[in-house]
Design a protein around this motif. Structure first.
Motif, mmCIF file in Angstrom:
data_model
loop_
_atom_site.group_PDB
_atom_site.id
_atom_site.type_symbol
_atom_site.label_atom_id
_atom_site.label_comp_id
_atom_site.label_asym_id
_atom_site.label_seq_id
_atom_site.Cartn_x
_atom_site.Cartn_y
_atom_site.Cartn_z
ATOM 1 N N UNK A 104 19.187 61.011 -47.768
ATOM 2 C CA UNK A 104 18.899 61.196 -46.348
ATOM 3 C C UNK A 104 17.652 62.061 -46.201
ATOM 4 N N UNK A 105 16.750 61.718 -45.291
ATOM 5 C CA UNK A 105 15.495 62.469 -45.162
ATOM 6 C C UNK A 105 15.664 63.857 -44.571
ATOM 7 N N UNK A 106 16.839 64.188 -44.059
ATOM 8 C CA UNK A 106 17.096 65.539 -43.563
ATOM 9 C C UNK A 106 17.587 66.463 -44.663
ATOM 10 N N UNK A 107 17.699 65.939 -45.881
ATOM 11 C CA UNK A 107 18.112 66.744 -47.028
ATOM 12 C C UNK A 107 16.975 66.787 -48.061
ATOM 13 N N UNK A 108 17.273 67.372 -49.211
ATOM 14 C CA UNK A 108 16.300 67.402 -50.294
ATOM 15 C C UNK A 108 15.384 68.601 -50.270
ATOM 16 N N UNK A 109 15.834 69.714 -49.666
ATOM 17 C CA UNK A 109 14.980 70.892 -49.501
ATOM 18 C C UNK A 109 15.254 71.990 -50.520
ATOM 19 N N UNK A 110 16.160 71.740 -51.461
ATOM 20 C CA UNK A 110 16.581 72.807 -52.378
ATOM 21 C C UNK A 110 15.421 73.365 -53.185
ATOM 22 N N UNK A 111 14.628 72.519 -53.816
ATOM 23 C CA UNK A 111 13.527 73.008 -54.652
ATOM 24 C C UNK A 111 12.542 73.824 -53.836
ATOM 25 N N UNK A 112 12.232 73.382 -52.632
ATOM 26 C CA UNK A 112 11.324 74.146 -51.767
ATOM 27 C C UNK A 112 11.914 75.500 -51.432
ATOM 28 N N UNK A 113 13.216 75.530 -51.145
ATOM 29 C CA UNK A 113 13.880 76.794 -50.824
ATOM 30 C C UNK A 113 13.816 77.758 -52.008
ATOM 31 N N UNK A 114 14.062 77.245 -53.204
ATOM 32 C CA UNK A 114 13.994 78.098 -54.388
ATOM 33 C C UNK A 114 12.590 78.670 -54.574
ATOM 34 N N UNK A 115 11.602 77.797 -54.490
ATOM 35 C CA UNK A 115 10.227 78.235 -54.768
ATOM 36 C C UNK A 115 9.710 79.188 -53.710
ATOM 37 N N UNK A 116 10.044 78.937 -52.444
ATOM 38 C CA UNK A 116 9.622 79.841 -51.369
ATOM 39 C C UNK A 116 10.170 81.241 -51.614
ATOM 40 N N UNK A 118 22.689 81.895 -51.255
ATOM 41 C CA UNK A 118 23.013 80.571 -50.732
ATOM 42 C C UNK A 118 21.730 79.893 -50.274
ATOM 43 N N UNK A 119 21.370 78.810 -50.953
ATOM 44 C CA UNK A 119 20.191 78.023 -50.601
ATOM 45 C C UNK A 119 20.614 76.886 -49.669
ATOM 46 N N UNK A 120 19.658 76.384 -48.896
ATOM 47 C CA UNK A 120 19.929 75.228 -48.049
ATOM 48 C C UNK A 120 19.174 74.020 -48.575
ATOM 49 N N UNK A 121 19.896 72.910 -48.708
ATOM 50 C CA UNK A 121 19.250 71.640 -49.038
ATOM 51 C C UNK A 121 18.959 70.838 -47.775
ATOM 52 N N UNK A 122 19.191 71.443 -46.606
ATOM 53 C CA UNK A 122 19.037 70.743 -45.336
ATOM 54 C C UNK A 122 20.388 70.388 -44.767
ATOM 55 N N UNK A 123 20.507 69.195 -44.205
ATOM 56 C CA UNK A 123 21.780 68.764 -43.632
ATOM 57 C C UNK A 123 21.832 67.248 -43.592
#
Length: 316
Positions: free
Chosen positions: A116-128, A53-58
């Motif tokens: 929303x600027x609190x979202x959009x983190x999926x790619x970073x989560x995958x790469x990390x 389960x990845x997080x894209x933020x909130x």
């Protein structure tokens, strides 16, 4: 289903106007809250599937948009229990990455920092976590709202998941890609249409249309749960007592379960959404089916239990 939503009740039309106005205010705010991103991955096995389960933020939304016309005292009590900063709510964005054999299936793609600027983190989560987006073989799009779709391309218009095939409900595609969909939406909601149509057009040459009962991969079936949008679907995975990835058929770990009759301002067709919410809750509670909710508190996994005339969510 046609492109018109003229049958949508006036309460929902007004709620979406308020939501879009409130979202614009949130995006402009210099005091944007940050819940802290889950950069690690919650992993578990389910039957033949390995799930991360990845997080894209909130999101940051007025809580009243999740419960149109709800009693003020009851909504305030819900917010206290979820540690949300009233009058706002912070719905999570939990995105499952599912492996079975050589298939790597991503369920929704987040908003790509385009909504929303609190979202959009999926790619970073995958790469990390050492996952190359190019290794994903299938992308399932449960519906075409911005927080589920707009992360499909980078700023140059290139697909973020270039080697995947894309699986979309035909009713959902037909609704959003209709030439007159904008005129059938409230004025304050029409602004999302151009980017939504560009995102869908970007996958037009590699899309597979699906309907209720179709298999994405062996043991993973489409479960039709419209109402939130005309063609929204959930996913049902075989194994153990079963697993349903609810998408936005259930959107809040308290409200959707304990007050399923409350009108959600995000739902395009509230009466159908409420009926399907009740039907889904009755099914999963009776069979003790595992749930994975996109907007539940990370990682969004648990099950439903009957509680009086309604239900409660029990986190795993």
């Amino acid at each position: 289903m046609g492109a018109t939503i003229g049958y949508v009740d006036k309460c929902n039309l007004m709620s979406r106007r308020r939501f879009m106005a409130a979202t614009a205010g949130v995006v402009a705010s210099p005091l944007l809250p940050n819940r802290g991103l889950a950069t690690g991955l919650h992993t578990f096995g389910h039957g033949a599937f390995d799930i991360r389960v990845c997080s894209d933020g909130h999101m940051v939304v007025p809580a009243s948009m999740l419960a149109i016309g709800a009693p003020v005292d009851k909504l305030a009590e819900v917010l206290r229990r979820t540690n949300a900063p009233a009058p706002m709510a912070w719905p999570a964005a939990n995105i499952p990455l599912i492996q079975i054999g050589r298939e790597l299936v991503l369920v929704d793609v987040g908003d790509g920092k385009n909504f929303q600027p609190t979202e959009g983190e999926l790619l970073s989560c995958l790469r990390v976590n050492g996952i190359d987006p190019a290794s994903i073989t299938k992308v399932v799009l449960t519906h075409a709202h911005p927080d589920h779709l707009w992360g499909i391309c980078n700023s140059a218009g290139e697909l973020n998941y270039p080697n995947a095939t894309y699986h979309v409900g035909s009713a959902e595609w037909n609704f959003w890609m209709s030439s007159d969909v904008a005129t059938s939406l409230p004025a304050d909601f029409r602004g999302i249409v151009p980017r939504t149509q560009r995102a869908l057009a970007a996958i037009a040459d590699r899309v597979t249309f699906v309907k209720h009962g179709d298999e994405i991969v062996s043991g993973m079936r489409v479960l039709s749960t419209p109402g939130h949008t005309p063609g929204q679907f959930s996913l049902e995975l075989e194994g153990d007592t079963g697993l349903i990835i609810t998408a936005d058929a259930l959107t809040h770990e308290v409200i959707s379960f304990e007050y399923p009759e409350w009108v959600n301002g995000f739902d395009l067709v509230s009466d159908i959404a409420i009926a399907n919410r009740r039907k889904l809750l009755a099914l999963v509670a009776a069979e003790r089916t595992k749930l994975l909710g996109f907007h539940f508190k990370y990682p969004g996994i648990g099950h439903a239990e009957k509680s009086g005339s309604a239900y409660r969510f029990v986190a795993a």
